[in-house]
Scaffold this motif. Sequence first.
Motif: not given
Length: 131
Positions: A29-47
């Motif tokens: 549970a780190t800020p770096a992992q948070a960014l991974t969830y954004l780049r590999e999850g939220v971003g592709p879903a929204v795209a």
Amino acid sequence: MTRYADRIDALARRAERDRQAFERGEVPATPAQALTYLREGVGPAVALYIDARTGNETVRFSHREFDRLERAMNDWLALYTACHGVRTEPEFTVREAAQLLIDTHHIGDVARLLTKVPAREPGAPARDARE
């Protein structure tokens, strides 16, 4: 079902796996992992949503597809906030996230604007230069 059904199902399965792995403590549970969830999850879903809504032919998702896409996005947003020490159960629409992405061009800003996590300190820059 639309031509996006398989991609939505893949995103939904990955979000579920990511959430389970996080809950089992297999992921830090780190800020770096948070960014991974954004780049590999939220971003592709929204795209995917933006692609479906802005192409030559506007796609109308089935209720199942739309629900799975939103649930996946919200699962990743929950993981994003958990990585910052904040437990949430987000219920944002993918349309809200898409509009913010169009406006900001930055998935980190989208997550911060939706979730208010992490809270910005007065005078802090809008985003981390490493993002």
